[in-house]
Design an enzyme around this catalytic site. Structure first.
Site, PDB file in Angstrom:
ATOM      1  N   LYS A   1      56.796  45.251  24.819  1.00  0.00           N
ATOM      2  CA  LYS A   1      57.077  46.603  25.301  1.00  0.00           C
ATOM      3  C   LYS A   1      55.791  47.452  25.367  1.00  0.00           C
ATOM      4  CE  LYS A   1      61.713  46.165  25.170  1.00  0.00           C
ATOM      5  NZ  LYS A   1      61.859  44.765  24.728  1.00  0.00           N
TER       6      LYS A   1
HETATM    7  C1  LIG Z   1      62.723  43.797  25.052  1.00  0.00           C
HETATM    8  C2  LIG Z   1      62.431  42.421  24.632  1.00  0.00           C
HETATM    9  C3  LIG Z   1      62.920  41.323  25.344  1.00  0.00           C
HETATM   10  C4  LIG Z   1      63.812  41.478  26.554  1.00  0.00           C
HETATM   11  O1  LIG Z   1      63.148  42.030  27.661  1.00  0.00           O
HETATM   12  P1  LIG Z   1      63.970  42.680  28.855  1.00  0.00           P
HETATM   13  O2  LIG Z   1      62.956  43.270  29.747  1.00  0.00           O
HETATM   14  O3  LIG Z   1      64.864  43.705  28.228  1.00  0.00           O
HETATM   15  O4  LIG Z   1      64.748  41.585  29.487  1.00  0.00           O
HETATM   16  C5  LIG Z   1      62.565  40.066  24.912  1.00  0.00           C
HETATM   17  N1  LIG Z   1      61.803  39.881  23.817  1.00  0.00           N
HETATM   18  C6  LIG Z   1      61.331  40.917  23.103  1.00  0.00           C
HETATM   19  C7  LIG Z   1      60.525  40.654  21.894  1.00  0.00           C
HETATM   20  C8  LIG Z   1      61.624  42.220  23.488  1.00  0.00           C
HETATM   21  O5  LIG Z   1      61.142  43.245  22.775  1.00  0.00           O
END
Ligand SMILES: *Cc1c(COP(=O)(O)O)cnc(C)c1O
Length: 495
Positions: free
Chosen positions: A112
């Site tokens: 993120k």
């Molecule tokens: C948010 C997240 C995901 C999923 O990603 P999306 O874009 O919501 O599909 C997968 N792994 C981690 C560690 C995340 O923080």
């Protein structure tokens, strides 16, 4: 010429990128989509010579056309700096015939950060461009990682406040500790008694509450979203897919034009959608492999064409993927329905009313780029253990879901295409699950002793983000019912 963004739910006039970033969600509840997906205007060979920051500029300028060059470059340089613990920003590690694209070298050691370190700057710039005088209040529901990454991105950014809701019992202890120790006068963290979908639904209701918006405006505030529906998150995520292809080209691991597969551990469908955009911009990508955990709504969807959220919600060891409504899927629905808002609205109405919808054969045909599968908890743990024993490399639970699905895909299809795997979190963020997968004897150890043990066996230094929370005091302890989210927000803002 400016690229305009339209809602997936109505054929109203398009808005400019900065306006779409400011609003987050369109007024009709739809998501903003660019009127067309721009093509790369440089060759991948040229990209191979660029830094991450240069790549970011080349991609983002194609989408955020109402930003000046100086504005964009300023946002990029503020975002991708020494907050990341490597100059490459998103390095590639080859293990076991797979290219792990490590997206966890930012401030909160999860993917993120890739978008949330730039979003505050895009947002502030957008506000200036549109003469917004109100203070911007970021409202976010998080299944764990978004919350901390957003808090870190927005903390003490002038002209903003941030309120994060997380499911009280639905995030890892380290994720929770990261959030409730967040510093910054403008930050507010709330645990709700419910799951992630409850938090997300609650936030959506606040966004849709006209009366509240009016009250806020009078008090000098307006909401915006840092959730992955904001195009200010989607666009920066395209960058690392272009960058990874170009890096593999540069290192001679692939030939110019050679197709690769991409596998992404998926929750809200934002990360994999960015890969889909990269493909349609001209990056040679064959399959987009969508990996789910036991909340396998997306697997069932790609398998049957029926999206059905009516099922038990499973708490897994990959909590950031514990999601039954993948918000960003709406963008793919809209696109594959021929960019037809009316058709999309019917599906979204059915989803809201009955929790399910079925797409048509032509739409399924348009989704052929995707392959979906899922990994059980046992398969996820086995994958961590096996990879560690074979290579010494330790991956987190989310990344392991993707690795498990990739091996299923290879077995099923015998496809030998080289594959980039989006590694979405550092193993240090999910230490207990990761260490238990390697050996159950670790379960007896306390959290931070486990962190040190992981560091020892992986031969990787404990990341700064973890060192910081070892001794940090808890600064947030508000807990509320999902029905009380509105009053909690109003109280925090003093309206
Ligand atoms: C948010 C997240 C995901 C999923 O990603 P999306 O874009 O919501 O599909 C997968 N792994 C981690 C560690 C995340 O923080």
């Amino acid at each position: 010429m400016d690229l305009f963004y339209r809602s997936t739910r109505s054929n109203s006039d398009g808005v400019k990128a900065s306006q779409a970033i400011l609003k987050g969600l369109a007024e009709d509840g739809g998501l903003y989509m660019p009127e067309s997906i721009p093509c790369l205007d440089k060759s991948l060979k040229e990209f191979a010579e660029m830094t991450y920051q240069e790549t970011a500029y080349e991609i983002m300028k194609l989408f955020l056309t109402d930003f000046t060059e100086a504005e964009l470059k300023d946002c990029i340089s503020k975002a991708y700096d020494s907050k990341f613990d490597t100059k490459q920003i998103a390095p590639i590690v080859e293990k076991d015939n797979t290219y792990f694209l490590e997206l966890f070298h930012g401030a909160t050691i999860a993917f993120k950060d890739m978008a949330l370190s730039i979003l505050p700057h895009l947002l502030i710039t957008s506000a200036k461009k549109n003469n917004v005088k109100n203070e911007i209040v970021i409202l976010t529901a998080t299944s764990g990682d978004t919350g901390k990454a957003a808090l870190a991105g927005f903390a003490d950014v002038k002209g903003t406040r941030i309120i994060v809701f997380y499911p009280k019992n639905g995030v890892s202890p380290i994720q929770e500790k990261q959030m409730i120790t967040q510093k910054g006068e403008n930050t507010f963290v709330v645990g709700i008694t419910g799951n992630f979908d409850d938090a997300q639904t609650g936030v959506k209701q606040l966004f849709g509450d006209r009366a509240l918006a009016e009250t806020m405006d009078q008090a000098g505030f307006q909401f915006s979203s840092a959730n992955s529906i904001n195009i200010g998150r989607l666009v920066p995520q395209i960058v690392y897919y272009v960058y990874s292809y170009a890096q593999l080209l540069k290192t001679g691991n692939i030939e110019n034009g050679e197709k690769i597969n991409i596998v992404v551990p998926t929750g809200n469908f934002g990360n994999i959608l960015a890969a889909y955009f990269a493909k349609h911009m001209g990056v040679p990508i064959a399959k987009l492999i969508c990996a789910s955990n036991e909340n396998k709504v997306l697997y069932d969807f790609f398998d049957t064409g029926i999206y059905d959220r009516n099922r038990a919600f499973v708490l897994t060891s990959s909590p950031s993927m514990d999601i039954l409504i993948s918000s960003n899927l709406e963008r793919l629905i809209y696109l594959t329905a021929g960019a037809d808002a009316n058709r999309n609205v019917e599906f979204m109405k059915a989803l809201a009313a009955e929790g399910k919808y079925e797409i048509s054969a032509d739409m399924r045909e348009n989704m052929k780029d995707f392959y979906g599968n899922y990994a059980s908890e046992q398969e996820t743990a086995d994958t961590i253990k096996t990879l560690f024993e074979k290579t010494g490399y330790i991956i987190d639970t989310h990344t392991a879901v993707a690795a498990a699905v990739l091996s299923k895909y290879k077995k099923e299809t015998n496809d030998k295409t080289k594959t980039v795997l989006a590694s979405t979190a550092s193993p240090f963020k999910f230490t207990r699950s990761v260490m238990n997968a390697i050996d159950t004897k670790y379960d007896a150890m306390e959290d931070f002793a486990l962190v040190d043990e992981l560091s020892k066996i992986a031969k990787v230094k404990v990341p700064k983000a973890i060192e910081e929370i070892r001794t940090a005091p808890v600064l947030h302890n508000t807990i509320c019912d999902k029905e009380d989210m509105k009053s909690v927000v109003m109280k925090f803002l003093g309206v």
